[in-house]
Design a protein around this motif. Structure first.
Motif, short mmCIF file in Angstrom:
data_model
loop_
_atom_site.label_atom_id
_atom_site.label_comp_id
_atom_site.label_asym_id
_atom_site.label_seq_id
_atom_site.Cartn_x
_atom_site.Cartn_y
_atom_site.Cartn_z
N TYR A 190 -2.08 9.68 -6.25
CA TYR A 190 -1.27 10.54 -5.40
C TYR A 190 -1.84 10.68 -3.98
O TYR A 190 -1.68 11.71 -3.33
N VAL A 191 -2.52 9.65 -3.50
CA VAL A 191 -3.14 9.70 -2.17
C VAL A 191 -2.09 9.91 -1.10
O VAL A 191 -2.27 10.73 -0.17
N PHE A 192 -0.96 9.21 -1.19
CA PHE A 192 0.10 9.32 -0.19
C PHE A 192 1.35 9.97 -0.77
O PHE A 192 2.46 9.69 -0.31
N GLU A 193 1.18 10.79 -1.76
CA GLU A 193 2.35 11.45 -2.36
C GLU A 193 3.01 12.39 -1.35
O GLU A 193 2.35 13.10 -0.59
N ASN A 194 4.32 12.38 -1.35
CA ASN A 194 5.14 13.22 -0.46
C ASN A 194 4.86 12.90 1.01
O ASN A 194 4.69 13.80 1.84
N THR A 195 4.87 11.60 1.31
CA THR A 195 4.78 11.15 2.70
C THR A 195 5.96 10.23 2.99
O THR A 195 6.60 9.72 2.07
N LYS A 196 6.23 10.01 4.26
CA LYS A 196 7.32 9.11 4.63
C LYS A 196 7.04 7.69 4.15
O LYS A 196 7.96 6.96 3.80
N TRP A 197 5.79 7.31 4.17
CA TRP A 197 5.44 5.96 3.73
C TRP A 197 5.80 5.74 2.26
O TRP A 197 6.39 4.73 1.90
N MET A 198 5.47 6.70 1.42
CA MET A 198 5.78 6.57 -0.01
C MET A 198 7.28 6.61 -0.25
O MET A 198 7.80 5.85 -1.07
N GLN A 199 7.97 7.43 0.45
CA GLN A 199 9.41 7.54 0.27
C GLN A 199 10.16 6.30 0.75
O GLN A 199 11.29 6.05 0.32
N SER A 200 9.55 5.51 1.59
CA SER A 200 10.21 4.30 2.10
C SER A 200 9.99 3.09 1.20
O SER A 200 10.57 2.03 1.47
N GLN A 201 9.18 3.20 0.16
CA GLN A 201 8.89 2.07 -0.72
C GLN A 201 10.10 1.73 -1.58
O GLN A 201 10.76 2.61 -2.14
N LYS A 202 10.39 0.43 -1.70
CA LYS A 202 11.54 -0.03 -2.47
C LYS A 202 11.14 -0.79 -3.73
O LYS A 202 11.92 -0.86 -4.67
N SER A 203 9.97 -1.37 -3.72
CA SER A 203 9.51 -2.10 -4.90
C SER A 203 9.10 -1.13 -6.01
O SER A 203 8.62 -0.02 -5.74
N ASP A 204 9.30 -1.57 -7.26
CA ASP A 204 8.89 -0.74 -8.39
C ASP A 204 7.38 -0.56 -8.45
O ASP A 204 6.88 0.46 -8.93
N PHE A 205 6.65 -1.55 -7.93
CA PHE A 205 5.19 -1.53 -7.96
C PHE A 205 4.69 -1.33 -6.53
O PHE A 205 4.75 -2.25 -5.71
N VAL A 206 4.18 -0.14 -6.25
CA VAL A 206 3.68 0.19 -4.91
C VAL A 206 2.19 -0.12 -4.87
O VAL A 206 1.41 0.42 -5.65
N THR A 207 1.80 -1.00 -3.95
CA THR A 207 0.41 -1.44 -3.86
C THR A 207 -0.15 -1.22 -2.47
O THR A 207 0.59 -1.16 -1.48
N VAL A 208 -1.49 -1.14 -2.41
CA VAL A 208 -2.20 -1.09 -1.14
C VAL A 208 -3.40 -2.01 -1.25
O VAL A 208 -3.83 -2.37 -2.36
N GLY A 209 -3.97 -2.35 -0.09
CA GLY A 209 -5.18 -3.16 -0.08
C GLY A 209 -4.99 -4.48 -0.80
O GLY A 209 -3.93 -5.10 -0.76
N ASP A 210 -6.05 -4.90 -1.49
CA ASP A 210 -6.03 -6.18 -2.18
C ASP A 210 -5.63 -5.98 -3.65
O ASP A 210 -6.46 -6.02 -4.56
N GLY A 211 -4.35 -5.76 -3.86
CA GLY A 211 -3.82 -5.69 -5.22
C GLY A 211 -4.13 -4.40 -5.97
O GLY A 211 -4.27 -4.43 -7.20
N ILE A 212 -4.19 -3.26 -5.28
CA ILE A 212 -4.39 -1.97 -5.95
C ILE A 212 -3.02 -1.33 -6.19
O ILE A 212 -2.30 -1.03 -5.24
N LEU A 213 -2.68 -1.14 -7.45
CA LEU A 213 -1.40 -0.52 -7.78
C LEU A 213 -1.52 0.99 -7.60
O LEU A 213 -2.25 1.67 -8.32
N VAL A 214 -0.78 1.50 -6.63
CA VAL A 214 -0.82 2.92 -6.33
C VAL A 214 0.06 3.71 -7.29
O VAL A 214 -0.34 4.72 -7.85
N LYS A 215 1.27 3.18 -7.51
CA LYS A 215 2.20 3.91 -8.36
C LYS A 215 3.32 2.98 -8.82
O LYS A 215 3.75 2.10 -8.08
#
Length: 629
Positions: A190-215
């Protein structure tokens, strides 16, 4: 009496002052302008503990009274409403918990790379913060560090950052452009929970960095996980009740804290051999998860990683050396635990309230079982120890049905209440004086290990009764049924062999008979049906109809063989005669008869001229065709 009370009161006041002032004897708070600070015991470093100034711009000094300032203490600037800009200089190595929390006027912050760690909630609630500059060198950002900074729109984390705690930027509602380093050791939930960045994600698998699945934000069960994912981040699937089966790709090496926590419908998960670590509470409260196969690359089972899960069995890999606190706490369906040979330590509450566990064997390398490790295992009946295992206080507390503690080797130490509240416990050992003394001291029976009963003699399966010889009644009935089935199968096989031998005997006799008859020239066809018809025609010539087929054959030359004289009536019978194609005879046609030799028979016994007979040439010995006289 009054003097004693006054002395006690004075002591109480001194102790209270000690805790309230925060170790006043070791640290003395001093003032230096707008800052209050404390000097370390060695007199070389200082820590700022509070700020009393009214400046709009604050730069943390590098030195105070020739002491290097290295830390900003907990809540040092908390709820300050005047500071707008902040510069943390190169001397600072740590910003402690809530150091600038609630600074509602703060708009711009620069943090030097010398700061190794930004503490928990360090800038939480700085609602006016818009510019955040983080220099390379910062390694750790604790949980809630920048939470609820509602005016923050962008942030760039330097490549040196390898740890971002849970909720670090949660509720930063305007944050739309975060930039993460490619390599991070840990990225929280939940690092970026309730942010514009998270709300703009369209893929089912939200990732950051080198293959880290955020949510995982999909709404359905998972069919497959992309191979680009290397780390399952904290809380990535937490609370998701749609997923039932998960197959992780071989690219995944780490499952972080609470990754699948509270997945109530998760039934099965496949772990590839690449998995090296499973974090705290990773499968906490997954009540429908019955089985999981851990990998040999794992060296640790972390705290409460499977607590409250529906596991029925677990095999501890051989390379796991420590089972941390509460790892399998409350696994009420856990019946079978196979401990790997490399295990050295079982921490407190590791198997607490595993009420279905009945039997466990500890290998020789287990050095210590901590307090309350098996607390409340109500059905535990037997524990076996193969090494010098130390048992701490209450290690097997409240295991009322435990019958045997078996020590195949001399233990180092067993604390007095290690087997607390177990009235019928018997300790088995190889004439060990230490164990004998322990048993007597704690009112436990002690017997030689030679008298040890077999495990299955006194532990029946659920719902089964045992007979007097120690075998369960269910197993006895099953054994008898298997024996009966085996006898029946053997009987059927023997009957089959007997019938097959008989058939082979009959076939041999018939074959020999046909061979013998053929050598005598009695049959013109090898089929049994034709032979039977020919036999019948010899005995009853009238039964042979004109529709019967007649085959012309050659008869062996018997002119050189002396034969007894046979009368004409003995030669009557059906013989083959050649027919042309499509030729047939009426039903009342005369039956072909063998014509006797005219030379050897008297005239009185020669056949009539009106009767169809067969003549045989002395030279060719062939049958004449019908109709020839």
């Amino acid at each position: 009496m009054l003097k004693m009370l006054s002395v006690l009161s004075a002591v109480t006041v001194v102790i209270s002052a000690f805790f309230v002032s925060g170790d006043v004897f070791a640290r003395e708070v001093a003032d230096k302008g707008d800052f209050k600070y404390v000097i370390s015991a060695d007199g070389k470093t200082a820590e700022i503990v509070s700020y009393v100034g009214q400046s709009l711009y604050v730069s943390i000094p590098a030195e105070i009274e020739k002491c290097r300032v290295t830390s900003i203490g907990a809540a040092a600037f908390k709820n300050n409403s005047t500071i707008k800009e902040l510069d943390i200089t190169d001397s600072i190595t740590e910003v402690d918990t809530a150091a600038f929390s609630g600074c509602t006027a703060l708009k711009k912050v620069h943090i030097s790379g010398s700061v190794g760690k930004i503490g928990r909630s360090a800038f939480s609630g700085c609602t006016a913060l818009k510019e955040l500059s983080l220099d390379d060198g910062i390694e750790k950002i604790e949980r809630y560090a920048f939470s609820e900074c509602t005016s923050l729109t962008s942030v760039v984390l330097p490549n040196s950052v390898d740890y971002v705690g849970d909720y670090a930027f949660i509720n930063c509602t305007d944050l739309s452009k975060p930039q993460m380093p490619k390599t991070m050791r840990y990225f929280g939930g939940y690092v970026f929970e309730n942010t514009k960045w998270m709300q703009s994600q369209k893929s089912d698998f939200v990732t950051v960095g080198d293959g880290i699945l955020v949510k995982y934000i999909g709404k359905s069960d998972i069919k497959s996980i992309p191979k680009s994912i290397k780390i399952i981040g904290s809380y990535a699937f937490a609370g998701n009740n749609n997923i039932k089966r998960v197959m992780l790709p071989s690219s995944v090496s780490v499952i972080q804290n609470s990754s699948f926590e509270g997945c109530q419908n998760l039934e099965d998960i496949y772990l590839p051999e690449s998995i090296e670590r499973i974090g705290e509470r990773a499968f906490f409260n997954c009540k429908t998860l019955k089985k999981i196969e851990l990998t040999d690359r794992m060296t640790l089972i972390d705290s409460y990683s499977f607590a409250g899960a529906g596991l029925t069995e677990i095999a501890i890999p051989k390379n796991v050396s420590v089972i941390n606190e509460g790892a399998f706490d409350g696994c009420k369906q856990l019946k079978d635990v196979k401990v790997g040979s490399g295990l050295k330590k079982i921490s407190s509450f590791a198997f607490r309230d595993c009420i279905s566990l009945k039997h466990i064997v500890f290998p020789a390398n287990v050095q210590e079982i901590e307090k309350d490790a098996f607390l409340g295992c109500e059905k535990l009946l037997r524990a076996e120890f193969n090494g010098d295992t130390k048992l701490n206080d209450s290690a097997f507390d409240e295991c009322p049905n435990m019958k045997a503690a078996v020590f195949y080797h001399n233990p180092k130490m067993i604390e007095d209440n290690a087997f607390n509240q177990i009235p019928e416990l018997v300790i088995y050992s190889d004439n060990n004086m230490y164990l004998d003394e322990y048993a007597k001291k704690n009112n436990k029976l002690s017997e030689n290990i030679k008298n040890l009963p077999q495990y299955n003699e006194y532990i029946p399966n659920d719902g089964e009764k045992k007979d007097d010889k120690g075998f369960s009644l269910g197993y006895t009935l099953i054994t008898i049924l298997i024996i009966i089935i085996d006898i029946g199968v053997i009987g059927l096989f023997a009957f089959y062999i007997l019938i097959a031998d008989r058939k082979r005997g009959v076939t041999s006799v018939n074959t020999e008979r046909r061979r013998r008859d053929a050598s005598r020239g009695r049959y013109s066809d090898d089929s049994e049906e034709e032979n039977n018809r020919q036999r019948t025609s010899r005995k009853h010539p009238a039964r042979v109809s004109s529709s019967d087929k007649v085959t012309y054959v050659s008869v062996p030359d018997r002119s050189r063989t002396k034969k007894p004289h046979r009368p004409a009536h003995a030669a009557e019978g059906v013989h083959s005669a050649k027919r042309t194609k499509n030729q047939s005879q009426p039903l009342d046609a005369p039956i072909p008869q063998r014509r006797p030799s005219q030379k050897n028979r008297p005239a009185s016994r020669r056949p009539s001229e009106n009767r169809r007979i067969r003549t045989v040439s002395d030279d060719t010995r062939e049958f004449d065709k019908p109709g020839k006289k």
